[in-house]
Design a protein around this motif. Structure first.
Motif, PDB file in Angstrom:
ATOM      1  N   TRP A   1      -5.405  -9.663   9.625  1.00 38.45           N
ATOM      2  CA  TRP A   1      -6.805  -9.267   9.570  1.00 38.45           C
ATOM      3  C   TRP A   1      -7.512 -10.126   8.532  1.00 38.45           C
ATOM      4  CZ3 TRP A   1      -9.544  -6.753  12.910  1.00 38.45           C
ATOM      5  CH2 TRP A   1      -8.981  -5.753  13.708  1.00 38.45           C
ATOM      6  N   TYR A   2      -8.662 -10.691   8.946  1.00 42.15           N
ATOM      7  CA  TYR A   2      -9.504 -11.448   8.043  1.00 42.15           C
ATOM      8  C   TYR A   2     -10.873 -10.774   7.989  1.00 42.15           C
ATOM      9  CZ  TYR A   2      -6.397 -15.478   7.678  1.00 42.15           C
ATOM     10  OH  TYR A   2      -5.336 -16.306   7.407  1.00 42.15           O
TER      11      TYR A   2
ATOM     12  N   GLN B   1     -11.610 -14.114   4.156  1.00 39.11           N
ATOM     13  CA  GLN B   1     -10.563 -13.636   3.261  1.00 39.11           C
ATOM     14  C   GLN B   1      -9.496 -12.928   4.077  1.00 39.11           C
ATOM     15  OE1 GLN B   1     -11.474 -11.808  -0.616  1.00 39.11           O
ATOM     16  NE2 GLN B   1     -13.592 -11.860   0.041  1.00 39.11           N
ATOM     17  N   GLN B   2      -8.268 -13.296   3.830  1.00 35.01           N
ATOM     18  CA  GLN B   2      -7.183 -12.614   4.510  1.00 35.01           C
ATOM     19  C   GLN B   2      -6.997 -11.241   3.875  1.00 35.01           C
ATOM     20  OE1 GLN B   2      -3.601 -14.985   5.099  1.00 35.01           O
ATOM     21  NE2 GLN B   2      -2.347 -13.151   5.083  1.00 35.01           N
ATOM     22  N   LEU B   3      -6.977 -10.195   4.699  1.00 33.25           N
ATOM     23  CA  LEU B   3      -6.849  -8.823   4.201  1.00 33.25           C
ATOM     24  C   LEU B   3      -5.420  -8.322   4.311  1.00 33.25           C
ATOM     25  CD1 LEU B   3      -9.991  -7.183   5.847  1.00 33.25           C
ATOM     26  CD2 LEU B   3      -9.786  -8.116   3.528  1.00 33.25           C
TER      27      LEU B   3
ATOM     28  N   GLN C   1       5.375  -2.655   9.662  1.00 31.96           N
ATOM     29  CA  GLN C   1       5.401  -3.374   8.387  1.00 31.96           C
ATOM     30  C   GLN C   1       4.097  -4.131   8.199  1.00 31.96           C
ATOM     31  OE1 GLN C   1       8.342  -6.603   7.857  1.00 31.96           O
ATOM     32  NE2 GLN C   1       9.085  -5.431   6.129  1.00 31.96           N
ATOM     33  N   VAL C   2       3.355  -3.770   7.134  1.00 32.70           N
ATOM     34  CA  VAL C   2       2.070  -4.412   6.862  1.00 32.70           C
ATOM     35  C   VAL C   2       2.011  -4.766   5.382  1.00 32.70           C
ATOM     36  CG1 VAL C   2      -0.429  -4.125   6.832  1.00 32.70           C
ATOM     37  CG2 VAL C   2       0.910  -3.130   8.692  1.00 32.70           C
TER      38      VAL C   2
ATOM     39  N   LEU D   1      -9.509  -3.902  -0.671  1.00 32.78           N
ATOM     40  CA  LEU D   1     -10.921  -3.647  -0.368  1.00 32.78           C
ATOM     41  C   LEU D   1     -11.125  -2.208   0.090  1.00 32.78           C
ATOM     42  CD1 LEU D   1     -12.173  -6.814   1.588  1.00 32.78           C
ATOM     43  CD2 LEU D   1     -12.774  -6.115  -0.723  1.00 32.78           C
ATOM     44  N   ASN D   2     -10.248  -1.302  -0.328  1.00 34.37           N
ATOM     45  CA  ASN D   2     -10.308   0.093   0.123  1.00 34.37           C
ATOM     46  C   ASN D   2     -10.218   0.196   1.629  1.00 34.37           C
ATOM     47  OD1 ASN D   2     -10.652   1.440  -2.461  1.00 34.37           O
ATOM     48  ND2 ASN D   2     -12.655   0.475  -2.506  1.00 34.37           N
ATOM     49  N   LEU D   3      -9.380  -0.634   2.217  1.00 30.97           N
ATOM     50  CA  LEU D   3      -9.082  -0.609   3.633  1.00 30.97           C
ATOM     51  C   LEU D   3      -7.581  -0.496   3.798  1.00 30.97           C
ATOM     52  CD1 LEU D   3     -11.375  -3.572   4.738  1.00 30.97           C
ATOM     53  CD2 LEU D   3     -11.779  -1.160   5.264  1.00 30.97           C
ATOM     54  N   SER D   4      -7.169  -0.042   4.963  1.00 32.66           N
ATOM     55  CA  SER D   4      -5.751   0.009   5.259  1.00 32.66           C
ATOM     56  C   SER D   4      -5.507  -0.544   6.656  1.00 32.66           C
ATOM     57  CB  SER D   4      -5.208   1.431   5.143  1.00 32.66           C
ATOM     58  OG  SER D   4      -5.879   2.285   6.049  1.00 32.66           O
TER      59      SER D   4
END
Lengths: 114, 113
Positions: free
Chosen positions: B35-36, B45-47, B55-56, B62-65
């Motif tokens: 995810w970018y 930006q790579q998230l 597996q992540v 950034l307060n994301l999952s």
């Protein structure tokens, strides 16, 4: 830490003119270098990549880039632009090992005047 | 041929509301998924990235999952959106961690009001 700088946020050229989009990178070691293009409302597409060998690499649609190690640069060039080349161009760098992070520059918005 | 599909194409959400963005890859088993995020006028930006189901790895906070419930599916979510979450979200895949080429989806434009 690795980083990429594209000093020109916007570039405007006339159709048929030559083009150079600048890219400077910071990376300790041997970098993998890329140029991606983003057309309006679309994801990115790979234009070309460089890892080793001939420092001038050819990409799609007549684009090429030259790796100059002494200058830490990887500028993108095209001899004669077409209006359809209008897009945002991103330079990127990563390491060569598995799982290396790809770091993008800020991008350069290219506008080609008809 | 491999295809990558992101949904939705665009979202307008209120601050504090939940979010779920999806990405599916067809025609390739066990891809690496990414995810970018691209802020308006900003760089990518790579998230997150994932090399296998369940597996992540988080790259930027950034307060994301993100989750990978199936081999071909990658989900980006948050329970509470912030104004700063606005931007363009791109999903991408590659053959494996050593392959240098990323294939990007068309992206999701998110506006948080």
């Amino acid at each position: 830490a690795q980083s990429v700088t594209q000093p020109d946020a916007r570039v405007t050229v006339s159709e048929g003119a030559s083009l150079q989009l600048r890219c400077k990178y910071s990376y300790s070691g041997t970098p993998y270098l890329f140029w991606y293009v983003q057309y309006p409302r679309q994801g990115l597409q790979l234009l070309l990549k460089y890892y080793s060998g001939d420092p001038v690499v050819q990409g799609v649609n007549g684009f090429e880039a030259e790796f100059i190690k002494s200058n830490s640069s990887f500028h993108l060039r095209k001899a004669s632009v077409h209006w359809s080349d209008s897009a945002v161009y991103f330079c990127a760098v990563r390491g060569w090992w598995a799982g290396a992070k790809l770091t993008f520059g800020g991008g350069t918005r290219l506008t080609v005047r008809p | 041929a491999q295809t990558i599909h992101q949904w939705p194409v665009a979202e307008i959400k209120a601050v504090g509301s939940p979010l779920s963005l999806g990405c599916t890859i067809k025609g390739k088993s066990s891809p690496n998924l990414y995810w970018y995020w691209q802020a308006t006028g900003g760089t990518l930006q790579q998230l997150f990235y994932s090399i296998t189901v369940g597996q992540v790895e988080s790259v930027v906070q950034l307060n994301l999952s993100a989750s990978r419930p199936k081999d071909d599916q990658f989900i980006l979510s948050t329970e509470k959106l912030l104004l700063s979450h606005s931007g363009f979200y791109l999903c991408a895949w590659s053959l494996d961690s050593s392959n240098e080429r990323l294939f990007f989806g068309h992206g999701t434009k998110l506006s948080v009001l």
